[in-house]
Design an enzyme around this catalytic site. Structure first.
Site, PDB file in Angstrom:
ATOM      1  N   LYS A 114       0.529  -1.054   0.359  1.00 54.08           N
ATOM      2  CA  LYS A 114      -0.396   0.179   0.345  1.00 54.08           C
ATOM      3  C   LYS A 114       0.805   1.224  -0.009  1.00 54.08           C
ATOM      4  O   LYS A 114       0.662   1.922  -0.582  1.00 54.08           O
ATOM      5  CB  LYS A 114      -0.703   0.075   1.150  1.00 54.08           C
ATOM      6  CG  LYS A 114      -1.718  -0.769   1.245  1.00 54.08           C
ATOM      7  CD  LYS A 114      -2.705  -0.501   2.236  1.00 54.08           C
ATOM      8  CE  LYS A 114      -1.962  -0.511   4.077  1.00 54.08           C
ATOM      9  NZ  LYS A 114      -1.227  -2.094   4.085  1.00 54.08           N
ATOM     10  N   ARG A 167      -9.638   1.213   8.722  1.00 62.21           N
ATOM     11  CA  ARG A 167      -8.812  -0.183   9.024  1.00 62.21           C
ATOM     12  C   ARG A 167     -10.218  -1.014   9.721  1.00 62.21           C
ATOM     13  O   ARG A 167      -9.369  -2.140  10.481  1.00 62.21           O
ATOM     14  CB  ARG A 167      -7.609  -0.148  10.264  1.00 62.21           C
ATOM     15  CG  ARG A 167      -6.931  -0.241   9.235  1.00 62.21           C
ATOM     16  CD  ARG A 167      -4.953  -0.374  10.941  1.00 62.21           C
ATOM     17  NE  ARG A 167      -4.430  -1.012  10.015  1.00 62.21           N
ATOM     18  CZ  ARG A 167      -3.421  -0.628   9.234  1.00 62.21           C
ATOM     19  NH1 ARG A 167      -3.217   0.743   9.015  1.00 62.21           N
ATOM     20  NH2 ARG A 167      -1.796  -1.072   9.074  1.00 62.21           N
ATOM     21  N   ARG A 202      11.970  -6.564   5.512  1.00 63.76           N
ATOM     22  CA  ARG A 202      12.563  -4.940   4.586  1.00 63.76           C
ATOM     23  C   ARG A 202      12.868  -3.782   5.480  1.00 63.76           C
ATOM     24  O   ARG A 202      13.066  -4.213   6.877  1.00 63.76           O
ATOM     25  CB  ARG A 202      11.033  -4.674   4.438  1.00 63.76           C
ATOM     26  CG  ARG A 202      10.208  -4.573   5.412  1.00 63.76           C
ATOM     27  CD  ARG A 202       8.502  -3.591   5.004  1.00 63.76           C
ATOM     28  NE  ARG A 202       7.272  -3.149   5.679  1.00 63.76           N
ATOM     29  CZ  ARG A 202       6.639  -3.045   5.982  1.00 63.76           C
ATOM     30  NH1 ARG A 202       5.853  -3.344   4.178  1.00 63.76           N
ATOM     31  NH2 ARG A 202       5.194  -3.073   6.849  1.00 63.76           N
ATOM     32  N   ARG A 204      11.556  -1.085  10.986  1.00 61.57           N
ATOM     33  CA  ARG A 204      10.368  -0.401  11.665  1.00 61.57           C
ATOM     34  C   ARG A 204      10.222  -1.833  12.619  1.00 61.57           C
ATOM     35  O   ARG A 204       9.796  -2.650  12.588  1.00 61.57           O
ATOM     36  CB  ARG A 204       8.604  -0.895  10.666  1.00 61.57           C
ATOM     37  CG  ARG A 204       8.720   0.375  10.203  1.00 61.57           C
ATOM     38  CD  ARG A 204       7.949  -0.047   9.015  1.00 61.57           C
ATOM     39  NE  ARG A 204       6.162  -0.706  10.022  1.00 61.57           N
ATOM     40  CZ  ARG A 204       5.237  -0.864   9.088  1.00 61.57           C
ATOM     41  NH1 ARG A 204       5.200  -0.247   8.440  1.00 61.57           N
ATOM     42  NH2 ARG A 204       4.211  -1.408   9.691  1.00 61.57           N
ATOM     43  N   ARG A 243      -0.870  -8.293  13.260  1.00 65.07           N
ATOM     44  CA  ARG A 243      -1.086  -7.517  12.290  1.00 65.07           C
ATOM     45  C   ARG A 243      -2.270  -8.291  11.062  1.00 65.07           C
ATOM     46  O   ARG A 243      -3.098  -7.724  10.887  1.00 65.07           O
ATOM     47  CB  ARG A 243      -0.164  -7.067  11.770  1.00 65.07           C
ATOM     48  CG  ARG A 243       0.499  -5.874  13.119  1.00 65.07           C
ATOM     49  CD  ARG A 243       2.187  -5.379  12.384  1.00 65.07           C
ATOM     50  NE  ARG A 243       1.707  -4.830  10.758  1.00 65.07           N
ATOM     51  CZ  ARG A 243       3.211  -4.724  10.312  1.00 65.07           C
ATOM     52  NH1 ARG A 243       4.450  -4.977  10.606  1.00 65.07           N
ATOM     53  NH2 ARG A 243       3.192  -4.237   8.928  1.00 65.07           N
TER      54      ARG A 243
HETATM   55  P1  AMP Z   1       0.690   0.715   9.100  1.00 68.64           P
HETATM   56  O1  AMP Z   1       2.353   2.006   8.794  1.00 68.64           O
HETATM   57  O2  AMP Z   1      -0.465   1.172   8.491  1.00 68.64           O
HETATM   58  O3  AMP Z   1       1.359  -0.796   8.594  1.00 68.64           O
HETATM   59  O4  AMP Z   1       0.467   1.278  10.212  1.00 68.64           O
HETATM   60  C1  AMP Z   1       1.692   0.619  11.964  1.00 68.64           C
HETATM   61  C2  AMP Z   1       0.571   0.114  12.772  1.00 68.64           C
HETATM   62  O5  AMP Z   1      -0.049   1.339  13.521  1.00 68.64           O
HETATM   63  C3  AMP Z   1      -0.635  -0.265  12.600  1.00 68.64           C
HETATM   64  O6  AMP Z   1       0.052  -1.920  13.071  1.00 68.64           O
HETATM   65  C4  AMP Z   1      -1.441   0.191  13.672  1.00 68.64           C
HETATM   66  O7  AMP Z   1      -1.173  -0.582  14.842  1.00 68.64           O
HETATM   67  C5  AMP Z   1      -0.818   1.807  13.965  1.00 68.64           C
HETATM   68  N1  AMP Z   1      -1.836   2.367  12.822  1.00 68.64           N
HETATM   69  C6  AMP Z   1      -2.041   2.216  11.434  1.00 68.64           C
HETATM   70  N2  AMP Z   1      -3.277   3.033  11.556  1.00 68.64           N
HETATM   71  C7  AMP Z   1      -4.253   2.192  12.516  1.00 68.64           C
HETATM   72  C8  AMP Z   1      -5.097   2.940  11.582  1.00 68.64           C
HETATM   73  N3  AMP Z   1      -6.442   3.613  10.900  1.00 68.64           N
HETATM   74  N4  AMP Z   1      -6.423   2.221  12.527  1.00 68.64           N
HETATM   75  C9  AMP Z   1      -5.950   2.029  14.446  1.00 68.64           C
HETATM   76  N5  AMP Z   1      -4.128   1.516  13.871  1.00 68.64           N
HETATM   77  C10 AMP Z   1      -3.412   1.542  12.974  1.00 68.64           C
END
Ligand code: AMP
Length: 215
Positions: free
Chosen positions: A13, A87, A126, A160, A171
């Site tokens: 994404k 989400r 990564r 990360r 996740r």
């Molecule tokens: P991402 O970078 O999109 O994979 O997000 C990393 C982490 O941030 C996720 O595993 C969640 O813990 C948190 N996170 C990001 N976006 C959201 C969202 N819209 N709702 C809840 N948690 C989020």
């Protein structure tokens, strides 16, 4: 034109959203990036979110909706691509309300379809350039010259803290339980477009470009 890019962690994404930002003038609104910035700055939201993110769980809806509401105000009339939001069903419904209040609309939700089996391998390993954000992988894409970014020559790299197998499994559980139902939610609004997220990066970019160009 405003988009959501939807898919499991590791589906690509972020990289597709960055490419749309570069090539087509969208603003990428990545809630994961916003939270990581808040963690880095040590804000109150960041301090609360850090442990939740490291466990691979979701930050509460009210926090996320407030963050996105503020961002949507900040970007004014620029076209945006939501990456990592919504989400949950609650976030999706709150987004509908926010967009109506702010007189904005969604054009499409682009779903990246991909099997879990590929995702763990993609995510664990990564890393990115700390300077320009270029993405790399221990197995699939090392810098041509060890320790030096191909794009900008940077020598600092970042990983990360949630890109490990345990957090990644959590996740995926969160994705399938709470986020995947949004595929039906947006199909019901007739704005869902699905592409093959397992294809090579350029092929996925091409599929998305075709959707945007024909509509
Ligand atoms: P991402 O970078 O999109 O994979 O997000 C990393 C982490 O941030 C996720 O595993 C969640 O813990 C948190 N996170 C990001 N976006 C959201 C969202 N819209 N709702 C809840 N948690 C989020």
């Amino acid at each position: 034109m405003n988009l959501i890019i939807l898919g499991p962690p590791g589906a690509g994404k972020g990289t597709q959203a960055q490419s749309l930002e570069r090539d087509r003038g969208f603003i990428q609104l990545s809630t994961g990036d916003m939270l990581r910035a808040a963690v880095g700055e040590g804000t109150e939201v960041g301090q609360k979110a850090k442990a939740i993110m490291d466990r691979g769980e979701l930050v509460p809806d009210d926090v996320m909706v407030q963050i996105i509401s503020d961002k949507l105000d900040e970007i004014g009339d620029q076209q945006f691509i939501l990456d990592g939001f919504p989400r949950t069903q609650g976030q999706a419904e709150a987004l509908d309300t926010l967009l109506a209040q702010k007189k904005k609309a969604l054009s499409f939700v682009i779903e990246l379809k991909i099997d879990d089996a590929i995702l763990v391998e993609r995510v664990v390993g990564r890393f990115t350039c700390g300077n320009c954000g270029e993405g790399y992988h221990d197995t699939f894409k090392l810098p041509a010259q060890e320790g030096k970014c191909d794009r900008c020559g940077g020598t600092e790299f970042k990983r990360r803290s949630d890109d490990n197998e345990e957090a990644m499994r959590a996740r995926l559980v969160a994705y399938h339980g709470l986020t995947a139902p949004l595929i039906d939610y947006y199909a019901g609004k007739a704005i869902l477009k699905s592409v093959d997220g397992a294809a090579a990066f350029d092929a996925v970019t091409g599929q998305i470009a075709a959707i945007l160009d024909e509509n």
